[in-house]
Write a protein that holds these residues in place. Structure first.
Motif, short mmCIF file in Angstrom:
data_model
loop_
_atom_site.label_atom_id
_atom_site.label_comp_id
_atom_site.label_asym_id
_atom_site.label_seq_id
_atom_site.Cartn_x
_atom_site.Cartn_y
_atom_site.Cartn_z
N ASN A 215 -35.97 -19.53 4.47
CA ASN A 215 -34.82 -18.80 5.73
C ASN A 215 -33.89 -18.05 5.22
OD1 ASN A 215 -35.73 -21.20 8.25
ND2 ASN A 215 -35.39 -22.99 6.56
N ALA A 216 -33.88 -18.12 4.43
CA ALA A 216 -32.70 -16.57 3.91
C ALA A 216 -33.32 -15.35 4.11
CB ALA A 216 -32.48 -17.12 2.46
N PHE A 217 -35.20 -15.32 3.58
CA PHE A 217 -35.28 -14.55 3.72
C PHE A 217 -36.03 -14.06 4.64
CE2 PHE A 217 -36.61 -15.09 -0.98
CZ PHE A 217 -36.40 -14.04 -1.22
N ALA A 218 -36.00 -14.85 5.73
CA ALA A 218 -36.90 -14.75 7.19
C ALA A 218 -35.63 -13.98 7.61
CB ALA A 218 -36.74 -15.93 7.91
N ALA A 219 -34.21 -14.11 7.86
CA ALA A 219 -32.95 -13.87 8.05
C ALA A 219 -32.96 -12.29 7.72
CB ALA A 219 -31.41 -14.78 8.25
N TYR A 220 -33.73 -12.36 6.52
CA TYR A 220 -33.15 -11.09 5.53
C TYR A 220 -33.95 -10.29 6.58
CZ TYR A 220 -32.66 -7.51 2.09
OH TYR A 220 -32.12 -5.92 1.50
N ASN A 221 -35.42 -10.29 6.27
CA ASN A 221 -36.62 -9.36 7.01
C ASN A 221 -35.71 -9.15 8.33
OD1 ASN A 221 -37.90 -9.84 4.60
ND2 ASN A 221 -38.92 -10.93 5.28
N ALA A 222 -35.70 -9.71 9.00
CA ALA A 222 -34.76 -9.96 10.64
C ALA A 222 -34.28 -9.14 10.77
CB ALA A 222 -34.97 -11.38 11.20
N ALA A 223 -32.96 -9.31 9.65
CA ALA A 223 -32.14 -8.40 9.93
C ALA A 223 -32.50 -7.16 9.02
CB ALA A 223 -30.46 -9.22 8.90
N THR A 224 -33.26 -6.85 9.02
CA THR A 224 -33.75 -5.37 7.99
C THR A 224 -33.98 -4.92 9.13
OG1 THR A 224 -33.88 -6.23 5.89
CG2 THR A 224 -34.95 -4.06 5.88
N LYS A 225 -35.00 -5.42 9.55
CA LYS A 225 -35.60 -4.60 10.71
C LYS A 225 -35.25 -4.19 11.83
CE LYS A 225 -39.30 -5.80 13.78
NZ LYS A 225 -40.26 -7.30 14.76
N LEU A 226 -33.73 -5.07 12.52
CA LEU A 226 -32.97 -4.87 13.52
C LEU A 226 -31.90 -3.53 13.03
CD1 LEU A 226 -32.38 -7.42 15.96
CD2 LEU A 226 -33.86 -5.52 15.56
N ASN A 227 -31.84 -3.60 11.45
CA ASN A 227 -30.73 -3.35 11.23
C ASN A 227 -29.45 -3.17 10.78
OD1 ASN A 227 -29.02 -0.65 9.65
ND2 ASN A 227 -29.23 0.59 11.38
N SER A 228 -29.07 -4.32 10.86
CA SER A 228 -28.50 -5.30 11.28
C SER A 228 -27.77 -6.14 9.39
CB SER A 228 -28.52 -6.48 11.90
OG SER A 228 -26.99 -7.46 12.48
N VAL A 229 -26.35 -4.75 8.99
CA VAL A 229 -26.42 -5.10 8.46
C VAL A 229 -25.69 -6.22 7.59
CG1 VAL A 229 -24.92 -4.14 6.02
CG2 VAL A 229 -26.55 -2.81 7.80
N ASP A 230 -24.62 -7.00 8.99
CA ASP A 230 -23.73 -8.22 7.75
C ASP A 230 -24.36 -9.47 7.79
OD1 ASP A 230 -21.17 -7.07 8.07
OD2 ASP A 230 -21.07 -6.90 9.83
N GLU A 231 -25.37 -9.19 8.96
CA GLU A 231 -26.52 -9.96 8.57
C GLU A 231 -27.53 -10.30 7.34
OE1 GLU A 231 -25.73 -9.39 11.25
OE2 GLU A 231 -25.09 -10.74 12.68
N ARG A 232 -27.83 -9.30 6.94
CA ARG A 232 -28.80 -8.91 5.67
C ARG A 232 -27.56 -8.96 4.38
NH1 ARG A 232 -30.42 -2.97 5.52
NH2 ARG A 232 -31.55 -3.72 3.41
N LEU A 233 -25.89 -9.42 4.71
CA LEU A 233 -25.37 -9.21 2.74
C LEU A 233 -25.36 -10.85 3.68
CD1 LEU A 233 -23.02 -7.09 3.81
CD2 LEU A 233 -23.90 -6.84 2.23
N GLU A 234 -24.98 -12.31 4.78
CA GLU A 234 -25.08 -13.30 4.72
C GLU A 234 -26.26 -13.53 4.55
OE1 GLU A 234 -23.71 -16.52 7.88
OE2 GLU A 234 -24.00 -14.22 8.53
N ALA A 235 -27.78 -13.16 4.47
CA ALA A 235 -28.47 -13.67 4.18
C ALA A 235 -28.73 -13.38 1.77
CB ALA A 235 -30.09 -13.28 4.12
N LEU A 236 -28.08 -12.45 1.57
CA LEU A 236 -28.39 -12.05 0.13
C LEU A 236 -26.96 -13.20 -0.89
CD1 LEU A 236 -28.09 -8.50 -0.47
CD2 LEU A 236 -30.27 -9.88 -0.64
N GLN A 237 -26.50 -13.43 -0.01
CA GLN A 237 -25.10 -15.11 -0.26
C GLN A 237 -25.95 -15.56 0.02
OE1 GLN A 237 -21.75 -14.25 3.00
NE2 GLN A 237 -21.12 -13.01 1.27
N ILE A 238 -26.61 -16.75 0.42
CA ILE A 238 -27.24 -17.81 0.28
C ILE A 238 -28.35 -17.67 -0.51
CG2 ILE A 238 -29.22 -18.87 1.42
CD1 ILE A 238 -27.90 -18.26 3.82
#
Length: 531
Positions: A215-238
Protein backbone atom coordinates in the motif's frame (compact mmCIF):
# COMPACT_ATOMS: atom_id res chain seq x y z
CA UNK A 1 -3.72 38.56 -17.87
CA UNK A 2 -6.18 37.13 -15.34
CA UNK A 3 -7.54 34.62 -17.85
CA UNK A 4 -4.01 33.60 -18.84
CA UNK A 5 -3.25 33.03 -15.16
CA UNK A 6 -6.34 30.82 -14.81
CA UNK A 7 -5.36 28.78 -17.90
CA UNK A 8 -1.78 28.24 -16.69
CA UNK A 9 -3.03 27.38 -13.20
CA UNK A 10 -5.26 24.67 -14.65
CA UNK A 11 -2.25 23.36 -16.58
CA UNK A 12 -0.26 23.36 -13.29
CA UNK A 13 2.17 25.96 -14.70
CA UNK A 14 2.15 27.57 -11.28
CA UNK A 15 5.17 29.92 -11.61
CA UNK A 16 3.86 31.36 -14.89
CA UNK A 17 0.35 31.64 -13.44
CA UNK A 18 1.78 33.36 -10.36
CA UNK A 19 3.49 35.98 -12.57
CA UNK A 20 0.34 36.56 -14.66
CA UNK A 21 -1.90 36.91 -11.60
CA UNK A 22 0.49 39.47 -10.09
CA UNK A 23 0.56 41.43 -13.36
CA UNK A 24 -3.24 41.48 -13.59
CA UNK A 25 -3.43 42.46 -9.88
CA UNK A 26 -1.52 45.69 -10.59
CA UNK A 27 -3.78 46.52 -13.54
CA UNK A 28 -6.94 45.84 -11.55
CA UNK A 29 -5.60 48.05 -8.74
CA UNK A 30 -5.40 50.95 -11.20
CA UNK A 31 -9.06 50.26 -12.09
CA UNK A 32 -9.97 49.89 -8.39
CA UNK A 33 -11.78 46.64 -9.26
CA UNK A 34 -12.11 45.10 -5.79
CA UNK A 35 -14.02 42.01 -6.97
CA UNK A 36 -11.26 40.89 -9.36
CA UNK A 37 -8.54 41.87 -6.88
CA UNK A 38 -10.04 39.59 -4.22
CA UNK A 39 -10.39 36.70 -6.69
CA UNK A 40 -6.77 37.08 -7.92
CA UNK A 41 -5.37 37.16 -4.40
CA UNK A 42 -7.26 33.95 -3.56
CA UNK A 43 -5.70 32.34 -6.65
CA UNK A 44 -2.20 33.52 -5.68
CA UNK A 45 -2.66 32.22 -2.10
CA UNK A 46 -3.69 28.82 -3.49
CA UNK A 47 -0.56 28.66 -5.71
CA UNK A 48 1.59 29.51 -2.69
CA UNK A 49 0.02 26.60 -0.75
CA UNK A 50 0.64 24.20 -3.66
CA UNK A 51 4.32 25.17 -3.46
CA UNK A 52 4.51 24.83 0.32
CA UNK A 53 4.75 28.56 1.05
CA UNK A 54 2.18 28.48 3.85
CA UNK A 55 3.25 31.72 5.56
CA UNK A 56 3.14 33.57 2.23
CA UNK A 57 -0.25 32.00 1.54
CA UNK A 58 -1.64 33.28 4.85
CA UNK A 59 -0.32 36.78 4.15
CA UNK A 60 -1.94 36.88 0.67
CA UNK A 61 -5.24 35.41 1.90
CA UNK A 62 -5.39 38.02 4.69
CA UNK A 63 -4.83 40.76 2.08
CA UNK A 64 -7.70 39.32 0.02
CA UNK A 65 -10.11 39.61 2.98
CA UNK A 66 -9.80 43.42 2.86
CA UNK A 67 -11.60 43.47 -0.51
CA UNK A 68 -14.79 41.87 0.83
CA UNK A 69 -17.10 43.88 3.07
CA UNK A 70 -19.78 41.19 3.26
CA UNK A 71 -19.53 37.50 4.08
CA UNK A 72 -19.86 35.34 0.97
CA UNK A 73 -18.45 32.32 -0.88
CA UNK A 74 -15.14 34.15 -1.41
CA UNK A 75 -14.58 34.96 2.29
CA UNK A 76 -15.44 31.30 2.98
CA UNK A 77 -12.75 30.24 0.49
CA UNK A 78 -10.21 32.64 2.08
CA UNK A 79 -10.87 31.28 5.58
CA UNK A 80 -10.55 27.72 4.26
CA UNK A 81 -7.15 28.63 2.74
CA UNK A 82 -6.06 30.07 6.11
CA UNK A 83 -7.24 26.86 7.83
CA UNK A 84 -5.26 24.63 5.43
CA UNK A 85 -2.11 26.76 5.94
CA UNK A 86 -2.36 26.53 9.74
CA UNK A 87 -3.07 22.76 9.53
CA UNK A 88 0.13 22.26 7.49
CA UNK A 89 2.02 24.44 9.96
CA UNK A 90 0.67 22.24 12.82
CA UNK A 91 -1.29 25.20 14.25
CA UNK A 92 -4.31 22.98 14.73
CA UNK A 93 -6.45 25.21 17.00
CA UNK A 94 -6.01 28.14 14.60
CA UNK A 95 -6.86 25.87 11.67
CA UNK A 96 -10.14 24.81 13.34
CA UNK A 97 -11.00 28.47 14.01
CA UNK A 98 -10.61 29.39 10.33
CA UNK A 99 -12.53 26.32 9.15
CA UNK A 100 -15.43 27.36 11.42
CA UNK A 101 -15.29 30.89 9.98
CA UNK A 102 -15.39 29.33 6.51
CA UNK A 103 -18.54 27.41 7.47
CA UNK A 104 -20.21 30.62 8.75
CA UNK A 105 -19.45 32.52 5.52
CA UNK A 106 -20.47 29.77 3.09
CA UNK A 107 -24.06 30.40 1.85
CA UNK A 108 -24.42 26.94 0.23
CA UNK A 109 -25.44 24.29 2.81
CA UNK A 110 -23.78 21.44 0.89
CA UNK A 111 -20.55 23.42 0.43
CA UNK A 112 -20.32 23.79 4.24
CA UNK A 113 -19.43 20.07 4.44
CA UNK A 114 -15.95 20.68 2.95
CA UNK A 115 -14.60 22.78 5.87
CA UNK A 116 -16.49 20.50 8.31
CA UNK A 117 -14.61 17.54 6.84
CA UNK A 118 -11.36 19.53 7.16
CA UNK A 119 -12.06 19.98 10.89
CA UNK A 120 -12.45 16.22 11.23
CA UNK A 121 -9.06 15.79 9.53
CA UNK A 122 -7.47 18.17 12.05
CA UNK A 123 -9.02 16.15 14.92
CA UNK A 124 -7.31 13.07 13.47
CA UNK A 125 -3.95 14.93 13.35
CA UNK A 126 -4.54 15.93 16.99
CA UNK A 127 -5.32 12.27 17.80
CA UNK A 128 -8.79 13.35 18.99
CA UNK A 129 -10.36 10.33 17.29
CA UNK A 130 -13.61 10.43 19.28
CA UNK A 131 -14.26 14.00 18.13
CA UNK A 132 -13.41 13.12 14.54
CA UNK A 133 -15.78 10.11 14.62
CA UNK A 134 -18.63 12.14 16.16
CA UNK A 135 -18.26 14.94 13.61
CA UNK A 136 -18.04 12.70 10.52
CA UNK A 137 -20.95 10.54 11.68
CA UNK A 138 -23.08 13.67 12.20
CA UNK A 139 -22.24 14.81 8.64
CA UNK A 140 -23.13 11.44 7.10
CA UNK A 141 -26.37 11.24 9.10
CA UNK A 142 -27.79 14.42 7.58
CA UNK A 143 -30.16 14.18 4.62
CA UNK A 144 -28.15 16.73 2.62
CA UNK A 145 -25.08 14.46 2.78
CA UNK A 146 -26.77 12.30 0.12
CA UNK A 147 -26.26 15.19 -2.30
CA UNK A 148 -22.49 15.13 -1.78
CA UNK A 149 -20.33 13.91 -4.63
CA UNK A 150 -18.80 10.38 -4.59
CA UNK A 151 -15.42 12.06 -4.16
CA UNK A 152 -16.52 13.92 -0.99
CA UNK A 153 -18.35 10.90 0.43
CA UNK A 154 -15.37 8.56 -0.11
CA UNK A 155 -13.13 11.09 1.63
CA UNK A 156 -15.47 11.21 4.66
CA UNK A 157 -15.74 7.42 4.64
CA UNK A 158 -11.95 6.96 4.52
CA UNK A 159 -11.34 9.46 7.34
CA UNK A 160 -14.06 7.85 9.47
CA UNK A 161 -12.56 4.37 8.89
CA UNK A 162 -9.07 5.64 9.79
CA UNK A 163 -10.43 7.27 12.99
CA UNK A 164 -12.17 3.99 13.90
CA UNK A 165 -8.90 2.11 13.35
CA UNK A 166 -6.90 4.59 15.46
CA UNK A 167 -9.57 4.40 18.16
CA UNK A 168 -9.28 0.59 18.42
CA UNK A 169 -12.16 -0.45 16.17
CA UNK A 170 -9.90 -2.20 13.64
CA UNK A 171 -12.34 -4.32 11.67
CA UNK A 172 -14.97 -1.57 11.37
CA UNK A 173 -12.28 0.88 10.39
CA UNK A 174 -10.67 -1.42 7.81
CA UNK A 175 -13.98 -2.11 6.07
CA UNK A 176 -14.70 1.62 5.66
CA UNK A 177 -11.16 2.41 4.44
CA UNK A 178 -11.18 -0.48 1.96
CA UNK A 179 -14.63 0.46 0.67
CA UNK A 180 -13.50 4.11 0.26
CA UNK A 181 -10.45 2.98 -1.74
CA UNK A 182 -12.63 0.90 -4.09
CA UNK A 183 -14.91 3.90 -4.70
CA UNK A 184 -11.95 6.20 -5.36
CA UNK A 185 -10.41 3.79 -7.86
CA UNK A 186 -13.78 3.36 -9.53
CA UNK A 187 -14.31 7.12 -10.03
CA UNK A 188 -10.59 7.55 -10.84
CA UNK A 189 -9.92 9.86 -7.88
CA UNK A 190 -6.16 9.25 -8.02
CA UNK A 191 -5.28 11.97 -5.51
CA UNK A 192 -7.87 10.65 -3.04
CA UNK A 193 -6.56 7.10 -3.49
CA UNK A 194 -3.13 8.22 -2.23
CA UNK A 195 -4.69 9.02 1.16
CA UNK A 196 -6.50 5.64 1.21
CA UNK A 197 -3.26 3.73 0.43
CA UNK A 198 -1.39 5.61 3.16
CA UNK A 199 -4.13 4.86 5.72
CA UNK A 200 -4.15 1.16 4.77
CA UNK A 201 -0.34 1.05 4.89
CA UNK A 202 -0.51 2.39 8.43
CA UNK A 203 -3.24 -0.18 9.26
CA UNK A 204 -1.14 -3.12 8.00
CA UNK A 205 2.13 -1.83 9.53
CA UNK A 206 1.66 -3.86 12.72
CA UNK A 207 -0.24 -6.76 11.15
CA UNK A 208 1.14 -7.57 7.73
CA UNK A 209 4.41 -5.82 6.67
CA UNK A 210 4.27 -6.95 3.01
CA UNK A 211 0.72 -5.59 2.65
CA UNK A 212 1.82 -2.39 4.39
CA UNK A 213 4.72 -2.07 1.91
CA UNK A 214 2.36 -2.84 -0.97
CA UNK A 215 0.00 0.00 0.00
CA UNK A 216 2.93 2.36 0.73
CA UNK A 217 4.39 1.65 -2.74
CA UNK A 218 0.94 2.22 -4.30
CA UNK A 219 0.71 5.57 -2.52
CA UNK A 220 4.28 6.47 -3.57
CA UNK A 221 3.67 5.64 -7.24
CA UNK A 222 0.36 7.57 -7.37
CA UNK A 223 1.97 10.58 -5.64
CA UNK A 224 4.91 10.45 -8.07
CA UNK A 225 2.50 10.42 -10.99
CA UNK A 226 0.74 13.54 -9.63
CA UNK A 227 4.00 15.13 -8.48
CA UNK A 228 2.61 15.26 -4.93
CA UNK A 229 5.83 15.41 -2.94
CA UNK A 230 4.45 15.50 0.61
CA UNK A 231 2.55 12.24 0.08
CA UNK A 232 5.69 10.61 -1.46
CA UNK A 233 7.63 11.57 1.67
CA UNK A 234 4.88 10.14 3.88
CA UNK A 235 4.97 6.82 1.92
CA UNK A 236 8.75 6.65 2.29
CA UNK A 237 8.42 7.25 6.05
CA UNK A 238 6.13 4.19 6.31
CA UNK A 239 8.57 2.08 4.29
CA UNK A 240 11.46 3.19 6.51
CA UNK A 241 9.50 2.51 9.71
CA UNK A 242 8.64 -1.01 8.45
CA UNK A 243 12.39 -1.77 8.89
CA UNK A 244 13.41 -3.80 5.82
CA UNK A 245 17.03 -4.24 6.85
CA UNK A 246 18.59 -4.33 3.34
CA UNK A 247 16.06 -1.98 1.73
CA UNK A 248 15.90 0.49 4.62
CA UNK A 249 19.09 2.29 3.62
CA UNK A 250 17.77 2.72 0.10
CA UNK A 251 14.46 4.17 1.33
CA UNK A 252 16.24 6.50 3.75
CA UNK A 253 18.47 7.77 0.93
CA UNK A 254 15.41 8.29 -1.30
CA UNK A 255 13.66 10.11 1.54
CA UNK A 256 16.52 12.55 2.15
CA UNK A 257 17.09 13.13 -1.58
CA UNK A 258 13.40 13.83 -2.10
CA UNK A 259 13.17 16.01 1.01
CA UNK A 260 16.21 18.05 -0.08
CA UNK A 261 14.67 18.37 -3.51
CA UNK A 262 11.34 19.63 -2.19
CA UNK A 263 13.07 22.13 0.11
CA UNK A 264 15.10 23.37 -2.83
CA UNK A 265 12.06 23.59 -5.13
CA UNK A 266 9.96 25.39 -2.50
CA UNK A 267 12.75 27.83 -1.67
CA UNK A 268 13.23 28.40 -5.38
CA UNK A 269 9.51 29.15 -5.73
CA UNK A 270 9.60 31.52 -2.74
CA UNK A 271 12.57 33.36 -4.27
CA UNK A 272 10.87 33.56 -7.66
CA UNK A 273 7.57 34.66 -6.18
CA UNK A 274 9.37 37.25 -4.04
CA UNK A 275 11.18 38.56 -7.14
CA UNK A 276 7.94 38.64 -9.13
CA UNK A 277 6.26 40.55 -6.30
CA UNK A 278 9.24 42.89 -6.02
CA UNK A 279 9.36 43.54 -9.78
CA UNK A 280 5.60 44.06 -9.86
CA UNK A 281 5.75 46.46 -6.92
CA UNK A 282 8.69 48.30 -8.47
CA UNK A 283 6.82 48.66 -11.77
CA UNK A 284 3.71 49.76 -9.92
CA UNK A 285 5.68 52.32 -7.87
CA UNK A 286 7.36 53.69 -11.00
CA UNK A 287 4.02 53.97 -12.79
CA UNK A 288 2.52 55.56 -9.70
CA UNK A 289 5.44 57.98 -9.52
CA UNK A 290 4.98 58.96 -13.17
CA UNK A 291 1.24 59.41 -12.67
CA UNK A 292 1.88 61.44 -9.54
CA UNK A 293 4.41 63.67 -11.28
CA UNK A 294 2.02 64.18 -14.19
CA UNK A 295 -0.83 64.95 -11.79
CA UNK A 296 1.38 67.36 -9.82
CA UNK A 297 2.40 69.16 -13.03
CA UNK A 298 -1.21 69.45 -14.14
CA UNK A 299 -2.21 70.58 -10.67
CA UNK A 300 0.59 73.16 -10.62
CA UNK A 301 -0.48 74.52 -14.03
CA UNK A 302 -4.12 74.60 -12.95
CA UNK A 303 -3.18 76.18 -9.63
CA UNK A 304 -1.16 78.92 -11.37
CA UNK A 305 -4.09 79.55 -13.70
CA UNK A 306 -6.54 79.81 -10.83
CA UNK A 307 -4.14 82.02 -8.86
CA UNK A 308 -3.83 84.40 -11.80
CA UNK A 309 -7.62 84.53 -12.09
CA UNK A 310 -8.00 85.07 -8.33
CA UNK A 311 -5.31 87.79 -8.30
CA UNK A 312 -6.98 89.51 -11.25
CA UNK A 313 -10.38 89.39 -9.54
CA UNK A 314 -8.92 90.63 -6.25
CA UNK A 315 -6.98 93.39 -8.02
CA UNK A 316 -10.08 94.56 -9.92
CA UNK A 317 -12.14 94.37 -6.73
CA UNK A 318 -9.56 96.42 -4.80
CA UNK A 319 -9.36 99.02 -7.57
CA UNK A 320 -13.15 99.36 -7.59
CA UNK A 321 -13.25 99.43 -3.77
CA UNK A 322 -10.52 102.10 -3.57
CA UNK A 323 -12.27 104.15 -6.26
CA UNK A 324 -15.57 103.91 -4.37
CA UNK A 325 -13.90 104.81 -1.06
CA UNK A 326 -12.12 107.79 -2.63
CA UNK A 327 -15.36 108.94 -4.18
CA UNK A 328 -17.23 108.39 -0.92
CA UNK A 329 -14.75 110.36 1.17
CA UNK A 330 -14.49 113.08 -1.44
CA UNK A 331 -18.26 113.42 -1.47
CA UNK A 332 -18.34 113.31 2.31
CA UNK A 333 -15.59 115.92 2.53
CA UNK A 334 -17.40 118.11 0.00
CA UNK A 335 -20.64 117.74 1.93
CA UNK A 336 -18.91 118.76 5.17
CA UNK A 337 -17.16 121.64 3.43
CA UNK A 338 -20.44 122.74 1.87
CA UNK A 339 -22.22 122.50 5.20
CA UNK A 340 -19.44 124.43 6.96
CA UNK A 341 -19.40 127.05 4.22
CA UNK A 342 -23.18 127.33 4.33
CA UNK A 343 -23.15 127.71 8.13
CA UNK A 344 -20.44 130.38 7.86
CA UNK A 345 -22.33 132.27 5.19
CA UNK A 346 -25.54 132.03 7.23
CA UNK A 347 -23.73 133.28 10.33
CA UNK A 348 -22.16 136.22 8.41
CA UNK A 349 -25.51 137.08 6.82
CA UNK A 350 -27.23 136.98 10.20
CA UNK A 351 -24.51 139.10 11.78
CA UNK A 352 -24.73 141.68 8.98
CA UNK A 353 -28.50 141.70 9.24
CA UNK A 354 -28.70 141.79 13.04
CA UNK A 355 -25.81 144.11 13.79
CA UNK A 356 -24.92 146.21 10.75
CA UNK A 357 -28.18 146.61 8.82
CA UNK A 358 -29.99 148.25 11.69
CA UNK A 359 -27.02 150.49 12.47
CA UNK A 360 -26.74 151.56 8.82
CA UNK A 361 -30.48 152.24 8.75
CA UNK A 362 -30.17 154.37 11.92
CA UNK A 363 -27.27 156.34 10.41
CA UNK A 364 -29.31 157.01 7.25
CA UNK A 365 -32.25 158.16 9.39
CA UNK A 366 -29.93 160.33 11.50
CA UNK A 367 -28.43 161.93 8.35
CA UNK A 368 -31.89 162.66 6.96
CA UNK A 369 -33.30 164.16 10.15
CA UNK A 370 -30.31 166.21 11.36
CA UNK A 371 -28.75 169.26 9.71
CA UNK A 372 -25.33 168.16 8.47
CA UNK A 373 -24.11 171.77 8.48
CA UNK A 374 -23.66 171.62 12.24
CA UNK A 375 -20.22 170.54 13.33
CA UNK A 376 -21.52 168.43 16.22
CA UNK A 377 -23.95 166.58 13.95
CA UNK A 378 -21.19 165.92 11.43
CA UNK A 379 -18.86 164.57 14.11
CA UNK A 380 -21.61 162.36 15.51
CA UNK A 381 -22.31 160.95 12.01
CA UNK A 382 -18.64 160.30 11.37
CA UNK A 383 -18.38 158.56 14.74
CA UNK A 384 -21.28 156.24 13.87
CA UNK A 385 -19.83 155.47 10.44
CA UNK A 386 -16.42 154.73 11.97
CA UNK A 387 -18.04 152.31 14.42
CA UNK A 388 -19.85 150.53 11.55
CA UNK A 389 -16.60 150.37 9.58
CA UNK A 390 -14.79 148.83 12.55
CA UNK A 391 -17.38 146.13 12.91
CA UNK A 392 -17.30 145.40 9.17
CA UNK A 393 -13.52 144.94 9.45
CA UNK A 394 -14.05 142.64 12.43
CA UNK A 395 -16.47 140.44 10.47
CA UNK A 396 -14.08 140.46 7.50
CA UNK A 397 -11.16 139.59 9.73
CA UNK A 398 -13.09 136.69 11.23
CA UNK A 399 -13.62 135.17 7.78
CA UNK A 400 -10.59 136.27 5.78
CA UNK A 401 -7.80 133.99 4.46
CA UNK A 402 -5.66 132.35 7.15
CA UNK A 403 -1.86 132.40 6.88
CA UNK A 404 -0.73 128.76 7.21
CA UNK A 405 2.94 129.48 6.61
CA UNK A 406 5.70 130.62 8.95
CA UNK A 407 3.45 133.24 10.55
CA UNK A 408 0.71 130.75 11.49
CA UNK A 409 1.65 130.80 15.21
CA UNK A 410 1.69 134.59 15.33
CA UNK A 411 -1.62 134.88 13.45
CA UNK A 412 -3.29 132.46 15.88
CA UNK A 413 -1.91 134.30 18.88
CA UNK A 414 -2.90 137.67 17.39
CA UNK A 415 -6.44 136.41 16.69
CA UNK A 416 -6.88 135.07 20.22
CA UNK A 417 -5.41 138.10 21.97
CA UNK A 418 -7.69 140.40 19.95
CA UNK A 419 -10.40 139.32 22.40
CA UNK A 420 -8.27 140.35 25.39
CA UNK A 421 -9.78 143.49 27.06
CA UNK A 422 -9.76 145.26 30.39
CA UNK A 423 -12.74 143.15 31.46
CA UNK A 424 -11.47 139.85 29.95
CA UNK A 425 -8.10 138.12 30.32
CA UNK A 426 -7.01 135.67 27.55
CA UNK A 427 -4.20 133.19 28.45
CA UNK A 428 -2.53 131.04 25.73
CA UNK A 429 -0.12 128.24 26.80
CA UNK A 430 2.33 126.03 24.81
CA UNK A 431 1.30 127.29 21.37
CA UNK A 432 4.95 127.49 20.25
CA UNK A 433 5.75 123.96 21.57
CA UNK A 434 3.97 122.35 18.64
CA UNK A 435 5.83 121.80 15.36
CA UNK A 436 3.23 123.39 13.09
CA UNK A 437 5.38 122.90 9.98
CA UNK A 438 4.50 119.19 9.82
CA UNK A 439 0.75 119.86 10.16
CA UNK A 440 -1.37 119.88 7.00
CA UNK A 441 -2.70 123.32 5.93
CA UNK A 442 -6.31 122.08 5.95
CA UNK A 443 -5.93 121.10 9.61
CA UNK A 444 -4.31 124.46 10.46
CA UNK A 445 -7.26 126.25 8.89
CA UNK A 446 -9.72 124.04 10.78
CA UNK A 447 -7.95 124.75 14.11
CA UNK A 448 -7.92 128.50 13.42
CA UNK A 449 -11.62 128.60 12.51
CA UNK A 450 -12.67 126.45 15.47
CA UNK A 451 -10.72 128.66 17.91
CA UNK A 452 -12.28 131.70 16.29
CA UNK A 453 -15.75 130.18 16.66
CA UNK A 454 -15.02 129.48 20.35
CA UNK A 455 -13.88 133.06 20.92
CA UNK A 456 -16.92 134.54 19.13
CA UNK A 457 -19.21 132.21 21.10
CA UNK A 458 -17.47 133.26 24.32
CA UNK A 459 -17.79 136.98 23.52
CA UNK A 460 -21.50 136.73 22.63
CA UNK A 461 -22.76 134.32 25.29
CA UNK A 462 -20.24 133.49 28.00
CA UNK A 463 -19.58 136.83 29.80
CA UNK A 464 -16.29 135.27 30.89
CA UNK A 465 -13.55 137.29 32.60
CA UNK A 466 -10.90 134.59 32.20
CA UNK A 467 -10.16 132.31 29.21
CA UNK A 468 -7.42 129.64 29.17
CA UNK A 469 -6.35 127.94 25.91
CA UNK A 470 -3.76 125.20 26.39
CA UNK A 471 -2.01 123.32 23.53
CA UNK A 472 -0.58 119.79 23.90
CA UNK A 473 0.74 117.19 21.49
CA UNK A 474 2.01 113.59 21.30
CA UNK A 475 3.40 111.46 18.44
CA UNK A 476 -0.09 110.93 16.99
CA UNK A 477 -2.28 113.97 17.64
CA UNK A 478 -2.70 117.60 18.73
CA UNK A 479 -4.83 118.40 21.79
CA UNK A 480 -6.35 121.82 22.56
CA UNK A 481 -8.03 122.48 25.90
CA UNK A 482 -10.36 125.51 26.07
CA UNK A 483 -11.68 126.70 29.48
CA UNK A 484 -13.56 129.87 30.53
CA UNK A 485 -15.28 131.00 33.72
CA UNK A 486 -18.40 132.29 32.01
CA UNK A 487 -22.05 131.66 32.81
CA UNK A 488 -22.10 128.35 30.87
CA UNK A 489 -25.34 126.85 29.62
CA UNK A 490 -27.38 123.66 29.53
CA UNK A 491 -25.92 120.94 27.26
CA UNK A 492 -29.21 120.55 25.40
CA UNK A 493 -28.97 124.19 24.24
CA UNK A 494 -25.36 124.09 23.02
CA UNK A 495 -26.34 123.58 19.35
CA UNK A 496 -28.43 126.71 19.46
CA UNK A 497 -25.35 128.60 20.48
CA UNK A 498 -23.60 128.00 17.16
CA UNK A 499 -21.38 125.07 18.22
CA UNK A 500 -22.67 122.80 15.46
CA UNK A 501 -20.43 124.59 12.96
CA UNK A 502 -17.35 123.64 15.01
CA UNK A 503 -18.31 119.97 14.95
CA UNK A 504 -18.66 120.07 11.16
CA UNK A 505 -15.21 121.60 10.76
CA UNK A 506 -13.46 119.09 13.05
CA UNK A 507 -15.16 116.10 11.40
CA UNK A 508 -13.88 117.31 8.01
CA UNK A 509 -10.29 116.64 9.22
CA UNK A 510 -11.18 113.41 11.11
CA UNK A 511 -10.83 115.04 14.52
CA UNK A 512 -13.11 115.17 17.57
CA UNK A 513 -14.46 117.93 19.78
CA UNK A 514 -16.11 117.45 23.18
CA UNK A 515 -18.03 120.11 25.08
CA UNK A 516 -18.60 120.27 28.83
CA UNK A 517 -20.75 122.98 30.35
CA UNK A 518 -23.33 123.61 33.05
CA UNK A 519 -25.10 126.78 34.11
CA UNK A 520 -22.85 129.07 36.25
CA UNK A 521 -19.94 126.58 35.96
CA UNK A 522 -18.19 127.90 32.88
CA UNK A 523 -17.57 126.30 29.51
CA UNK A 524 -14.99 123.68 28.46
CA UNK A 525 -14.03 122.22 25.10
CA UNK A 526 -11.47 119.54 24.25
CA UNK A 527 -10.25 119.32 20.65
CA UNK A 528 -8.29 116.28 19.39
CA UNK A 529 -6.89 116.20 15.85
CA UNK A 530 -4.57 113.66 14.20
CA UNK A 531 -1.29 115.04 12.92
Amino acid sequence: MRDKGITDYEKQNFTTAFYEFNKSKILFESLKDSANLGYILISIATIQQVNGDYYGSKETATEALAYYKKKNVYTSSINNILGVADKELSLYDDAIFYYKESIKDEPDLIAKYAPLSNIATVFIYQKKYDKAITLIESILSKKLSKQLSHKSLSRLQDNLGYAYFKNGMNEKGFNLMYEALQTRNKIKDTYGSIESYLHLADYYAKKDIPKSDENAFAAYNAATKLNSVDERLEALQILISNDHSLQKRKYVQQYFTLNDSIIKVRNNFKNKSAKIKYDSKKEKDENEKLRLEKAENLLSIQKDKYLRIVFAIVFIFLVILIALLIRYYKNKSKAIEFKTSYNTETRIAKKIHDELANDVYHVIAFAESQPLSKESTKENLLQKLDDIYGRVRGISKENNRIDTGMEFTNSIKEMLLAYDTKERNIIVNNLEDINWEIIDDTKKIAISRILQELMVNMKKHSKASLVLIKFENDHKSILIHYTDNGIGCEKTKMIKNGLLNMESRIQAVKGTIDFDTEPDKGFKAKIAMPK
